[in-house]
Design a protein around this motif. Structure first.
Motif, PDB file in Angstrom:
ATOM      1  N   PHE A   1      24.623   7.547  46.216  1.00 23.91           N
ATOM      2  CA  PHE A   1      24.056   6.675  47.246  1.00 23.91           C
ATOM      3  C   PHE A   1      25.069   5.646  47.747  1.00 23.91           C
ATOM      4  O   PHE A   1      24.991   5.198  48.892  1.00 23.91           O
ATOM      5  CB  PHE A   1      22.816   5.962  46.711  1.00 23.91           C
ATOM      6  CG  PHE A   1      21.629   6.872  46.508  1.00 23.91           C
ATOM      7  CD1 PHE A   1      21.611   8.138  47.058  1.00 23.91           C
ATOM      8  CD2 PHE A   1      20.547   6.466  45.756  1.00 23.91           C
ATOM      9  CE1 PHE A   1      20.531   8.989  46.868  1.00 23.91           C
ATOM     10  CE2 PHE A   1      19.454   7.283  45.576  1.00 23.91           C
ATOM     11  CZ  PHE A   1      19.449   8.563  46.127  1.00 23.91           C
ATOM     12  N   ILE A   2      26.003   5.248  46.879  1.00 26.12           N
ATOM     13  CA  ILE A   2      26.989   4.247  47.293  1.00 26.12           C
ATOM     14  C   ILE A   2      28.158   4.869  48.053  1.00 26.12           C
ATOM     15  O   ILE A   2      28.996   4.153  48.596  1.00 26.12           O
ATOM     16  CB  ILE A   2      27.518   3.470  46.066  1.00 26.12           C
ATOM     17  CG1 ILE A   2      28.190   4.419  45.069  1.00 26.12           C
ATOM     18  CG2 ILE A   2      26.393   2.688  45.399  1.00 26.12           C
ATOM     19  CD1 ILE A   2      28.854   3.714  43.913  1.00 26.12           C
ATOM     20  N   LYS A   3      28.210   6.215  48.103  1.00 29.65           N
ATOM     21  CA  LYS A   3      29.269   6.908  48.845  1.00 29.65           C
ATOM     22  C   LYS A   3      28.773   7.168  50.261  1.00 29.65           C
ATOM     23  O   LYS A   3      28.183   8.209  50.548  1.00 29.65           O
ATOM     24  CB  LYS A   3      29.635   8.219  48.153  1.00 29.65           C
ATOM     25  CG  LYS A   3      30.089   8.046  46.695  1.00 29.65           C
ATOM     26  CD  LYS A   3      30.295   9.395  46.035  1.00 29.65           C
ATOM     27  CE  LYS A   3      30.646   9.237  44.565  1.00 29.65           C
ATOM     28  NZ  LYS A   3      30.771  10.563  43.885  1.00 29.65           N
ATOM     29  N   LEU A   4      29.008   6.209  51.154  1.00 29.51           N
ATOM     30  CA  LEU A   4      28.475   6.311  52.508  1.00 29.51           C
ATOM     31  C   LEU A   4      29.168   7.387  53.321  1.00 29.51           C
ATOM     32  O   LEU A   4      28.604   7.884  54.301  1.00 29.51           O
ATOM     33  CB  LEU A   4      28.602   4.955  53.212  1.00 29.51           C
ATOM     34  CG  LEU A   4      27.859   3.795  52.536  1.00 29.51           C
ATOM     35  CD1 LEU A   4      28.056   2.512  53.328  1.00 29.51           C
ATOM     36  CD2 LEU A   4      26.379   4.115  52.392  1.00 29.51           C
ATOM     37  N   ASP A   5      30.404   7.752  52.966  1.00 27.62           N
ATOM     38  CA  ASP A   5      31.119   8.806  53.678  1.00 27.62           C
ATOM     39  C   ASP A   5      30.905  10.174  53.045  1.00 27.62           C
ATOM     40  O   ASP A   5      31.583  11.131  53.402  1.00 27.62           O
ATOM     41  CB  ASP A   5      32.625   8.486  53.713  1.00 27.62           C
ATOM     42  CG  ASP A   5      32.911   7.184  54.448  1.00 27.62           C
ATOM     43  OD1 ASP A   5      32.137   6.859  55.362  1.00 27.62           O
ATOM     44  OD2 ASP A   5      33.893   6.505  54.089  1.00 27.62           O
ATOM     45  N   TYR A   6      29.955  10.248  52.130  1.00 29.55           N
ATOM     46  CA  TYR A   6      29.675  11.493  51.420  1.00 29.55           C
ATOM     47  C   TYR A   6      29.042  12.504  52.385  1.00 29.55           C
ATOM     48  O   TYR A   6      28.094  12.184  53.122  1.00 29.55           O
ATOM     49  CB  TYR A   6      28.723  11.209  50.259  1.00 29.55           C
ATOM     50  CG  TYR A   6      28.315  12.403  49.445  1.00 29.55           C
ATOM     51  CD1 TYR A   6      29.178  12.983  48.541  1.00 29.55           C
ATOM     52  CD2 TYR A   6      27.037  12.945  49.581  1.00 29.55           C
ATOM     53  CE1 TYR A   6      28.793  14.066  47.781  1.00 29.55           C
ATOM     54  CE2 TYR A   6      26.640  14.037  48.821  1.00 29.55           C
ATOM     55  CZ  TYR A   6      27.523  14.591  47.930  1.00 29.55           C
ATOM     56  OH  TYR A   6      27.139  15.659  47.173  1.00 29.55           O
ATOM     57  N   THR A   7      29.574  13.729  52.431  1.00 33.29           N
ATOM     58  CA  THR A   7      29.061  14.771  53.321  1.00 33.29           C
ATOM     59  C   THR A   7      27.757  15.322  52.751  1.00 33.29           C
ATOM     60  O   THR A   7      27.721  15.807  51.609  1.00 33.29           O
ATOM     61  CB  THR A   7      30.079  15.907  53.481  1.00 33.29           C
ATOM     62  OG1 THR A   7      31.308  15.370  53.956  1.00 33.29           O
ATOM     63  CG2 THR A   7      29.562  16.946  54.467  1.00 33.29           C
ATOM     64  N   ARG A   8      26.694  15.232  53.538  1.00 39.71           N
ATOM     65  CA  ARG A   8      25.375  15.624  53.064  1.00 39.71           C
ATOM     66  C   ARG A   8      24.813  16.763  53.911  1.00 39.71           C
ATOM     67  O   ARG A   8      24.918  16.743  55.130  1.00 39.71           O
ATOM     68  CB  ARG A   8      24.406  14.427  53.107  1.00 39.71           C
ATOM     69  CG  ARG A   8      24.840  13.260  52.238  1.00 39.71           C
ATOM     70  CD  ARG A   8      23.936  12.059  52.432  1.00 39.71           C
ATOM     71  NE  ARG A   8      24.251  10.995  51.501  1.00 39.71           N
ATOM     72  CZ  ARG A   8      25.171  10.070  51.727  1.00 39.71           C
ATOM     73  NH1 ARG A   8      25.860  10.087  52.846  1.00 39.71           N
ATOM     74  NH2 ARG A   8      25.406   9.131  50.838  1.00 39.71           N
ATOM     75  N   ASP A   9      24.198  17.725  53.244  1.00 43.43           N
ATOM     76  CA  ASP A   9      23.487  18.797  53.927  1.00 43.43           C
ATOM     77  C   ASP A   9      22.020  18.394  54.032  1.00 43.43           C
ATOM     78  O   ASP A   9      21.281  18.404  53.038  1.00 43.43           O
ATOM     79  CB  ASP A   9      23.628  20.123  53.160  1.00 43.43           C
ATOM     80  CG  ASP A   9      25.078  20.600  53.118  1.00 43.43           C
ATOM     81  OD1 ASP A   9      25.800  20.329  54.093  1.00 43.43           O
ATOM     82  OD2 ASP A   9      25.472  21.220  52.111  1.00 43.43           O
ATOM     83  N   VAL A  10      21.613  18.021  55.221  1.00 39.09           N
ATOM     84  CA  VAL A  10      20.268  17.487  55.422  1.00 39.09           C
ATOM     85  C   VAL A  10      19.265  18.632  55.501  1.00 39.09           C
ATOM     86  O   VAL A  10      19.487  19.626  56.197  1.00 39.09           O
ATOM     87  CB  VAL A  10      20.208  16.635  56.709  1.00 39.09           C
ATOM     88  CG1 VAL A  10      18.783  16.157  56.977  1.00 39.09           C
ATOM     89  CG2 VAL A  10      21.156  15.455  56.591  1.00 39.09           C
ATOM     90  N   ASN A  11      18.180  18.486  54.751  1.00 40.37           N
ATOM     91  CA  ASN A  11      17.068  19.428  54.824  1.00 40.37           C
ATOM     92  C   ASN A  11      16.153  18.977  55.970  1.00 40.37           C
ATOM     93  O   ASN A  11      15.336  18.076  55.815  1.00 40.37           O
ATOM     94  CB  ASN A  11      16.306  19.447  53.492  1.00 40.37           C
ATOM     95  CG  ASN A  11      15.150  20.416  53.498  1.00 40.37           C
ATOM     96  OD1 ASN A  11      14.987  21.209  54.426  1.00 40.37           O
ATOM     97  ND2 ASN A  11      14.324  20.356  52.467  1.00 40.37           N
ATOM     98  N   PHE A  12      16.303  19.596  57.136  1.00 38.71           N
ATOM     99  CA  PHE A  12      15.577  19.153  58.319  1.00 38.71           C
ATOM    100  C   PHE A  12      14.069  19.362  58.190  1.00 38.71           C
ATOM    101  O   PHE A  12      13.293  18.681  58.851  1.00 38.71           O
ATOM    102  CB  PHE A  12      16.107  19.883  59.556  1.00 38.71           C
ATOM    103  CG  PHE A  12      17.486  19.457  59.955  1.00 38.71           C
ATOM    104  CD1 PHE A  12      17.694  18.300  60.684  1.00 38.71           C
ATOM    105  CD2 PHE A  12      18.588  20.207  59.572  1.00 38.71           C
ATOM    106  CE1 PHE A  12      18.972  17.890  61.028  1.00 38.71           C
ATOM    107  CE2 PHE A  12      19.881  19.811  59.924  1.00 38.71           C
ATOM    108  CZ  PHE A  12      20.060  18.656  60.654  1.00 38.71           C
ATOM    109  N   ALA A  13      13.654  20.290  57.332  1.00 37.61           N
ATOM    110  CA  ALA A  13      12.219  20.488  57.125  1.00 37.61           C
ATOM    111  C   ALA A  13      11.582  19.290  56.424  1.00 37.61           C
ATOM    112  O   ALA A  13      10.390  19.030  56.577  1.00 37.61           O
ATOM    113  CB  ALA A  13      11.980  21.762  56.308  1.00 37.61           C
ATOM    114  N   ALA A  14      12.400  18.533  55.660  1.00 37.49           N
ATOM    115  CA  ALA A  14      11.872  17.370  54.942  1.00 37.49           C
ATOM    116  C   ALA A  14      11.730  16.151  55.838  1.00 37.49           C
ATOM    117  O   ALA A  14      11.139  15.148  55.421  1.00 37.49           O
ATOM    118  CB  ALA A  14      12.779  17.027  53.763  1.00 37.49           C
TER     119      ALA A  14
END
Length: 293
Positions: free
Chosen positions: A31-44
């Motif tokens: 959570f503290i890694k703001l530049d962390y690449t995230r795969d967003v689950n758009f269904a959520a």
């Protein structure tokens, strides 16, 4: 689906841990890694922000951060001196809130969990300067969280670009000051994923609140206790369901008198995040001209 709580969201998305974000799968360490690449689950994203409980969860996050402010340890082993210091700080904060504001915070409440409810959290954010003085948390952080909570619960249309810029700047302030205490999943969802949720919502995010469902809990208890049949669970739920349908009939709802609420002015930072009326008119005119062509 915006009326469900976090337990339902975790179950629907297959997340077993409550400390994991059900939108991107990040843990508290990420959570503290703001530049962390995230795969967003758009269904959520259809679950919304849960505006009503978001204020309480962020309020509790600030409190728990304040309790550990002198120890500066989120989890892990703590010495007896550190535990005593944390308990002492908690009691001092509780005492100051009770004497200076009349608020009873983080105290057990019979049959209702604890005293950290919506009214308590709302009064906490009414005076961010006093809240910062008592808790020792940065004033700018509390003020910016107040602005964000005011915007998402307003019921007006929010500009996702402006919101994202303001929310990410708030997240950076939190990480720079308190990187030893990770955000809660609720704060992470509002600050990091809030703009995407607002953009994908069909209505203004403040209108997709679980407030209506929570307001019916008292009616549910009344119908079950005074009007339902107790010899069968199926018949009991059937009577409650029929009464809920009856009381929510559009004709009866139109006759019912609605209490007038006191109008409150928004903060300048909150107004800056709203989509202006001029831009709405321009977008409507452009869409009409496109249809004509």
């Amino acid at each position: 689906m915006t009326m469900v709580d976090r337990k339902v969201c975790n179950a629907a998305t297959g997340k077993k841990s409550t400390s994991r974000c059900y939108i991107c799968g990040a843990t508290s360490k990420d959570f503290i890694k703001l530049d962390y690449t995230r795969d967003v689950n758009f269904a959520a994203l259809e679950f919304g922000i849960s505006v009503l409980h978001a204020r309480i969860r962020i309020f509790e996050c600030i409190l728990h951060l304040a309790y550990k402010l002198q120890v500066k340890k989120y989890r892990g082993r703590k010495s007896k001196e550190e535990k005593d210091l944390e308990d002492k700080t908690k009691k001092e904060i509780q005492t100051r809130f009770r004497t200076e504001t009349g608020l009873i915070i983080d105290m057990p409440k019979s049959n209702f969990g604890n005293t950290n409810d919506g009214n308590t959290s709302r009064r906490f954010f009414e005076n961010p300067k006093l809240a910062a003085e008592i808790t020792g948390i940065n004033y700018e952080l509390i003020y910016r969280l107040k602005v964000i909570l005011e915007a998402i619960s307003s019921g007006f249309k929010i500009d996702p670009v402006k919101y994202e810029r303001y929310a990410l700047e708030t997240a950076r302030i939190y990480v720079n000051l308190y990187d030893w205490h990770p955000m809660t999943p609720t704060m992470h969802k509002i600050l990091v994923h809030g703009a995407v949720i607002i953009e994908k919502a069909l209505l203004p995010i403040g209108q997709l609140s679980e407030e209506a469902a929570e307001a019916r809990n008292k009616h549910f208890r009344c119908y079950r206790q005074d009007f339902a049949r107790k010899f069968s669970r199926k018949d009991c739920n059937q009577v409650i369901f029929n009464r809920l349908l009856l009381s929510s009939d559009p004709l009866l709802s139109s006759i019912r008198t609605v209490k007038k609420r006191k109008a409150e002015t928004f903060l300048p930072e909150t107004l800056a995040m709203f989509v202006s009326a001029e831009s709405n008119i321009l977008s409507e005119n452009s869409s009409e001209s496109d249809e004509e062509t």
